[in-house]
Design a protein around this motif. Sequence first.
Motif, PDB file in Angstrom:
ATOM      1  N   THR A  62       3.907 -38.117  -0.090  1.00 24.62           N
ATOM      2  CA  THR A  62       5.130 -37.854   0.664  1.00 24.62           C
ATOM      3  C   THR A  62       5.117 -36.360   1.007  1.00 24.62           C
ATOM      4  N   ASN A  63       6.154 -35.910   1.723  1.00 25.49           N
ATOM      5  CA  ASN A  63       6.253 -34.478   2.027  1.00 25.49           C
ATOM      6  C   ASN A  63       6.971 -33.709   0.926  1.00 25.49           C
ATOM      7  N   ILE A  64       7.350 -34.384  -0.162  1.00 30.56           N
ATOM      8  CA  ILE A  64       8.106 -33.696  -1.217  1.00 30.56           C
ATOM      9  C   ILE A  64       7.181 -32.780  -2.004  1.00 30.56           C
ATOM     10  N   ASN A  65       7.544 -31.510  -2.005  1.00 27.36           N
ATOM     11  CA  ASN A  65       6.761 -30.498  -2.696  1.00 27.36           C
ATOM     12  C   ASN A  65       7.666 -29.296  -2.867  1.00 27.36           C
ATOM     13  N   ILE A  66       8.431 -29.272  -3.974  1.00 21.45           N
ATOM     14  CA  ILE A  66       9.416 -28.198  -4.139  1.00 21.45           C
ATOM     15  C   ILE A  66       9.312 -27.585  -5.537  1.00 21.45           C
ATOM     16  N   MET A  67       9.888 -26.413  -5.668  1.00 22.63           N
ATOM     17  CA  MET A  67       9.992 -25.761  -6.965  1.00 22.63           C
ATOM     18  C   MET A  67      11.360 -26.065  -7.556  1.00 22.63           C
ATOM     19  N   VAL A  68      11.408 -26.120  -8.872  1.00 24.26           N
ATOM     20  CA  VAL A  68      12.676 -26.307  -9.574  1.00 24.26           C
ATOM     21  C   VAL A  68      12.899 -25.063 -10.424  1.00 24.26           C
ATOM     22  N   LEU A  69      13.965 -24.318 -10.102  1.00 26.83           N
ATOM     23  CA  LEU A  69      14.205 -23.034 -10.744  1.00 26.83           C
ATOM     24  C   LEU A  69      15.427 -23.111 -11.645  1.00 26.83           C
ATOM     25  N   PRO A  70      15.354 -22.524 -12.826  1.00 26.46           N
ATOM     26  CA  PRO A  70      16.512 -22.530 -13.725  1.00 26.46           C
ATOM     27  C   PRO A  70      17.739 -21.943 -13.033  1.00 26.46           C
ATOM     28  N   GLY A  71      18.843 -22.655 -13.081  1.00 35.95           N
ATOM     29  CA  GLY A  71      20.095 -22.180 -12.495  1.00 35.95           C
ATOM     30  C   GLY A  71      20.331 -22.692 -11.100  1.00 35.95           C
ATOM     31  N   GLU A  72      19.285 -23.265 -10.480  1.00 32.26           N
ATOM     32  CA  GLU A  72      19.398 -23.682  -9.086  1.00 32.26           C
ATOM     33  C   GLU A  72      19.194 -25.187  -8.960  1.00 32.26           C
ATOM     34  N   ILE A  73      19.923 -25.795  -8.029  1.00 35.18           N
ATOM     35  CA  ILE A  73      19.701 -27.206  -7.734  1.00 35.18           C
ATOM     36  C   ILE A  73      18.842 -27.273  -6.477  1.00 35.18           C
ATOM     37  N   SER A  74      17.653 -27.872  -6.589  1.00 34.85           N
ATOM     38  CA  SER A  74      16.762 -28.018  -5.446  1.00 34.85           C
ATOM     39  C   SER A  74      17.022 -29.369  -4.790  1.00 34.85           C
ATOM     40  N   ARG A  75      17.105 -29.353  -3.464  1.00 36.96           N
ATOM     41  CA  ARG A  75      17.404 -30.588  -2.738  1.00 36.96           C
ATOM     42  C   ARG A  75      16.309 -30.888  -1.741  1.00 36.96           C
ATOM     43  N   VAL A  76      15.940 -32.150  -1.652  1.00 38.45           N
ATOM     44  CA  VAL A  76      14.962 -32.554  -0.644  1.00 38.45           C
ATOM     45  C   VAL A  76      15.212 -34.018  -0.298  1.00 38.45           C
ATOM     46  N   THR A  77      15.077 -34.361   0.981  1.00 40.16           N
ATOM     47  CA  THR A  77      15.318 -35.735   1.428  1.00 40.16           C
ATOM     48  C   THR A  77      14.018 -36.355   1.898  1.00 40.16           C
ATOM     49  N   GLN A  78      13.810 -37.604   1.543  1.00 36.14           N
ATOM     50  CA  GLN A  78      12.578 -38.295   1.911  1.00 36.14           C
ATOM     51  C   GLN A  78      12.890 -39.723   2.345  1.00 36.14           C
ATOM     52  N   ARG A  79      12.243 -40.140   3.425  1.00 36.85           N
ATOM     53  CA  ARG A  79      12.316 -41.539   3.861  1.00 36.85           C
ATOM     54  C   ARG A  79      11.085 -42.266   3.317  1.00 36.85           C
ATOM     55  N   HIS A 102       2.261 -29.117 -19.707  1.00 37.93           N
ATOM     56  CA  HIS A 102       2.331 -29.208 -18.239  1.00 37.93           C
ATOM     57  C   HIS A 102       1.562 -30.391 -17.676  1.00 37.93           C
ATOM     58  N   GLN A 103       0.327 -30.582 -18.150  1.00 36.25           N
ATOM     59  CA  GLN A 103      -0.520 -31.623 -17.551  1.00 36.25           C
ATOM     60  C   GLN A 103      -0.020 -33.020 -17.867  1.00 36.25           C
ATOM     61  N   ALA A 104       0.907 -33.138 -18.825  1.00 38.41           N
ATOM     62  CA  ALA A 104       1.429 -34.465 -19.182  1.00 38.41           C
ATOM     63  C   ALA A 104       2.795 -34.718 -18.543  1.00 38.41           C
ATOM     64  N   MET A 105       3.212 -33.811 -17.642  1.00 39.03           N
ATOM     65  CA  MET A 105       4.545 -33.927 -17.054  1.00 39.03           C
ATOM     66  C   MET A 105       4.459 -34.680 -15.728  1.00 39.03           C
ATOM     67  N   PHE A 106       4.734 -35.973 -15.793  1.00 43.92           N
ATOM     68  CA  PHE A 106       4.689 -36.776 -14.576  1.00 43.92           C
ATOM     69  C   PHE A 106       5.661 -37.943 -14.685  1.00 43.92           C
ATOM     70  N   GLY A 107       5.909 -38.569 -13.551  1.00 40.33           N
ATOM     71  CA  GLY A 107       6.796 -39.732 -13.523  1.00 40.33           C
ATOM     72  C   GLY A 107       6.379 -40.635 -12.376  1.00 40.33           C
ATOM     73  N   ARG A 108       7.232 -41.613 -12.083  1.00 40.73           N
ATOM     74  CA  ARG A 108       6.876 -42.576 -11.043  1.00 40.73           C
ATOM     75  C   ARG A 108       8.083 -42.883 -10.169  1.00 40.73           C
ATOM     76  N   ILE A 109       7.834 -43.093  -8.893  1.00 36.32           N
ATOM     77  CA  ILE A 109       8.846 -43.662  -8.008  1.00 36.32           C
ATOM     78  C   ILE A 109       8.311 -45.020  -7.568  1.00 36.32           C
ATOM     79  N   VAL A 110       9.051 -46.057  -7.899  1.00 33.59           N
ATOM     80  CA  VAL A 110       8.636 -47.405  -7.547  1.00 33.59           C
ATOM     81  C   VAL A 110       9.475 -47.869  -6.359  1.00 33.59           C
ATOM     82  N   VAL A 111       8.814 -48.037  -5.214  1.00 38.74           N
ATOM     83  CA  VAL A 111       9.507 -48.480  -4.003  1.00 38.74           C
ATOM     84  C   VAL A 111       9.316 -49.985  -3.862  1.00 38.74           C
ATOM     85  N   GLY A 112      10.424 -50.687  -3.673  1.00 39.43           N
ATOM     86  CA  GLY A 112      10.349 -52.141  -3.546  1.00 39.43           C
ATOM     87  C   GLY A 112      10.337 -52.815  -4.903  1.00 39.43           C
TER      88      GLY A 112
END
Length: 164
Positions: free
Chosen positions: A109-126, A145-155
């Motif tokens: 996807t085009n999602i590629n953002i930083m997450v900074l302490p104190g800030e809410i990062s926003r991104v929209t994806q279709r 760090h290398q074990a930090m992952f998750g999943r988005i299951v579409v459908g």
Amino acid sequence: MHVDYYEKIFLWLTIAMLTVMLVAIGNGVLNHDITVAGPEGRVDPLTIDSTPPFDAPGVFQTGDNTFDVYLIARKWQFQPNEIHLPENAVATFYVATPDIVHGFKVIDTNINIMVLPGEISRVTQRFGAAREHLIVCHEYCGTGHQAMFGRIVVGGADTAEDGS
Ligand code: CUA
């Protein structure tokens, strides 16, 4: 003023290239729903776990097939770790962290953002047809760090649950 022949060519090439790129950016913004990630607000990292909506992160339906997804990136996991969305969903992610800088990258996807302490990062994806997307942290954040992952299951049957 005398301008060398080759220099003239390069000048015009540069102007043409800049014009093409500006048109491409404008076209992306106006015609293809491409949005740039930006800070959405602030949240205190020390009290994030008791601050709504981050006290119960998860997927919230906001329209026909649109969703807000509240996500916490922390050492060394994403909460929730698995996100379920229906096919063709349009999801806006609000990501925050209680500790240090993390990354939020969703593969293919085009999602590629930083997450900074104190800030809410926003991104929209279709999203598109049914498939899985890997979420990875792509900012070095320590020994896990290398074990930090998750999943988005579409459908699939199990879509758009609150919380989890
Ligand atoms: Cu979190 Cu790397």
